[in-house]
Scaffold this motif. Structure first.
Motif, mmCIF file in Angstrom:
data_model
loop_
_atom_site.group_PDB
_atom_site.id
_atom_site.type_symbol
_atom_site.label_atom_id
_atom_site.label_comp_id
_atom_site.label_asym_id
_atom_site.label_seq_id
_atom_site.Cartn_x
_atom_site.Cartn_y
_atom_site.Cartn_z
ATOM 1 N N ASP A 297 64.377 49.693 24.391
ATOM 2 C CA ASP A 297 65.160 50.913 24.597
ATOM 3 C C ASP A 297 64.410 52.155 24.115
ATOM 4 O O ASP A 297 64.856 53.281 24.357
ATOM 5 C CB ASP A 297 66.503 50.802 23.861
ATOM 6 N N THR A 320 66.248 49.917 33.335
ATOM 7 C CA THR A 320 67.518 50.228 32.686
ATOM 8 C C THR A 320 68.098 49.012 31.973
ATOM 9 O O THR A 320 67.727 47.861 32.249
ATOM 10 C CB THR A 320 68.552 50.730 33.708
ATOM 11 N N ARG A 321 69.023 49.275 31.066
ATOM 12 C CA ARG A 321 69.693 48.176 30.370
ATOM 13 C C ARG A 321 70.406 47.256 31.358
ATOM 14 O O ARG A 321 70.425 46.029 31.188
ATOM 15 C CB ARG A 321 70.710 48.736 29.373
ATOM 16 N N LYS A 324 67.835 45.078 33.033
ATOM 17 C CA LYS A 324 67.342 44.045 32.115
ATOM 18 C C LYS A 324 68.364 42.925 31.977
ATOM 19 O O LYS A 324 68.009 41.739 32.028
ATOM 20 C CB LYS A 324 67.029 44.669 30.746
ATOM 21 N N ARG A 325 69.629 43.287 31.811
ATOM 22 C CA ARG A 325 70.662 42.270 31.664
ATOM 23 C C ARG A 325 70.798 41.426 32.937
ATOM 24 O O ARG A 325 70.931 40.198 32.867
ATOM 25 C CB ARG A 325 71.998 42.934 31.336
#
Length: 392
Positions: A297, A320-321, A324-325
């Motif tokens: 991050d 982006t988060r 990634k998830r």
């Protein structure tokens, strides 16, 4: 060979004198072929050699380990690699023998931690492995032998000072071992219990199917844990450790640390990471560090500060988060070993986020039922091995 070898100093420069020696009158089982290994080097060497020897015996495959501060950063056996793995391990331009493949996997598990590692090989070091090692930052190597070509290459590392140790593969230590702490001698029987597929028969979850690949990976994780400073947890997949959490005081912190490393290993395979364009001449360690920041991050701060221009030929898109998830949610088939029982189901909850489907742990907690229920909740397979693997 001789009965003792004087060392420059102990763990720290002020700790003198320092030596390794045999108390039983036998010669040391090692020969230093190049360099001058130190106290910590030999701690790494002897622990890592035991690990790879046992991996080879358990799987029948050439094995390698990458050690730092008496714990493995990575351990692996010689399973062929995909093109993606070759690329993220920076070996896509090399010819790889089986033992070189094992080391590329071991070092690739956690390249940041493997910087300046000690290398252990179960088999003779060949030209291909030495060529790979020649361009990596490493402190030394232990192996049962070296080809002439390999030794010639290794002797050129670190301006000729690279540590090369040959060990007698037939050496077996005494069944009782000793060490001194604060002037007091401790004695214990060596941990000689064999780790193999027989340990995995007591499956306590509703789901019982344990594929051969999962058995292999669980064995890899458990043998790695046997030589990892406790508390420790190891995630493994595809014939190698992908995340090791060592020396934590609580098990959930081990599981989180190892899981975070496993996540980074998998995120390095994301298309956006594979597509990063670095400036010419960027060293591999700098690439590793930069990729680690890009995945984290912290990258938004790097963008804001304009630091990206130091490393990248063109400005990368943000990973982006949410991206990634979504990518991590595609990771499956991961095996997880623990050197002692999981006291609560929170470890399983965290492991699930990193694709864990197979678990091996000793069992014996008063909360075993909760841990089993959590595994059942996610359709995991868990074996109680009845064997604790603390290492100190």
């Amino acid at each position: 060979m001789s009965q003792e070898l004087m060392l420059k100093y102990g763990c720290n420069p002020n700790q003198k004198p320092s030596r390794i020696f045999m108390q039983d009158g036998r010669d040391l089982p090692i020969e230093v072929l190049n360099g001058r290994p130190g106290y910590i080097n030999f701690l790494d060497a002897f622990n890592s050699w035991q690990l790879v020897r046992e991996l080879k015996e358990a799987t029948g495959l050439p094995a390698a380990a990458s050690f730092k501060h008496v714990s493995p950063a990575g351990a692996a056996v010689a399973v062929p690699m995909s093109d993606t793995l070759k690329k993220i391990y920076f070996v896509d331009d090399l010819e790889l023998s089986p033992i070189a493949t094992a080391y590329a996997r071991a070092r690739g598990a956690d390249r940041m931690s493997s910087y300046g590692d000690w290398v252990a090989l179960s088999d003779v070091c060949d030209k291909e492995t030495a060529t790979l090692l020649a361009r990596e930052v490493s402190d030394g190597i232990i192996a049962p032998g070296y080809t002439d070509e390999a030794l010639e290459i290794l002797k050129t590392k670190r301006k000729g000072t690279y540590n090369v140790v040959k060990i007698d593969p037939d050496y077996r230590p005494a069944p009782v071992e000793h060490k001194d702490v604060f002037g007091v001698t401790f004695e214990q029987g060596r941990n000689e219990l064999k780790i193999d597929a027989e340990l995995l028969k007591n499956i306590v979850t509703e789901k019982k199917d344990l594929p051969e690949e999962a058995k292999r990976d669980l064995i890899i994780s458990l043998i790695a844990l046997k030589y990892t400073q406790s508390n420790s947890v190891c995630y493994a997949k595809d014939g190698q450790a992908i995340g090791i959490g060592a020396g934590q005081q609580s098990r959930i912190h081990c599981t989180r640390l190892a899981g975070n490393k496993a996540d980074i290993w998998y995120l390095r395979q994301h298309p956006k990471v594979l597509g990063l364009k670095f400036k010419e001449g960027i060293r591999r360690p700098d690439r590793d560090n930069t990729i680690d920041v890009y995945i984290s991050d912290e990258y938004m701060d790097v963008l804001a500060d304009g630091v990206w221009e130091q490393f990248f030929a063109e400005k990368p898109e943000v990973l982006t988060r949410e991206e990634k998830r979504a990518w991590l949610d595609t990771m499956t088939g991961v095996s997880l070993g623990s050197d002692a029982f999981f006291p609560f189901g929170d470890n399983i909850e965290r492991a699930r986020k990193s694709g864990v489907q197979y678990v091996a742990e000793p069992g014996g907690s008063i909360r075993d039922d909760h841990v089993i229920d959590t595994c059942n909740k996610y359709g995991m397979v868990m074996a109680f091995i009845g064997l604790r693997l603390f290492h100190h």
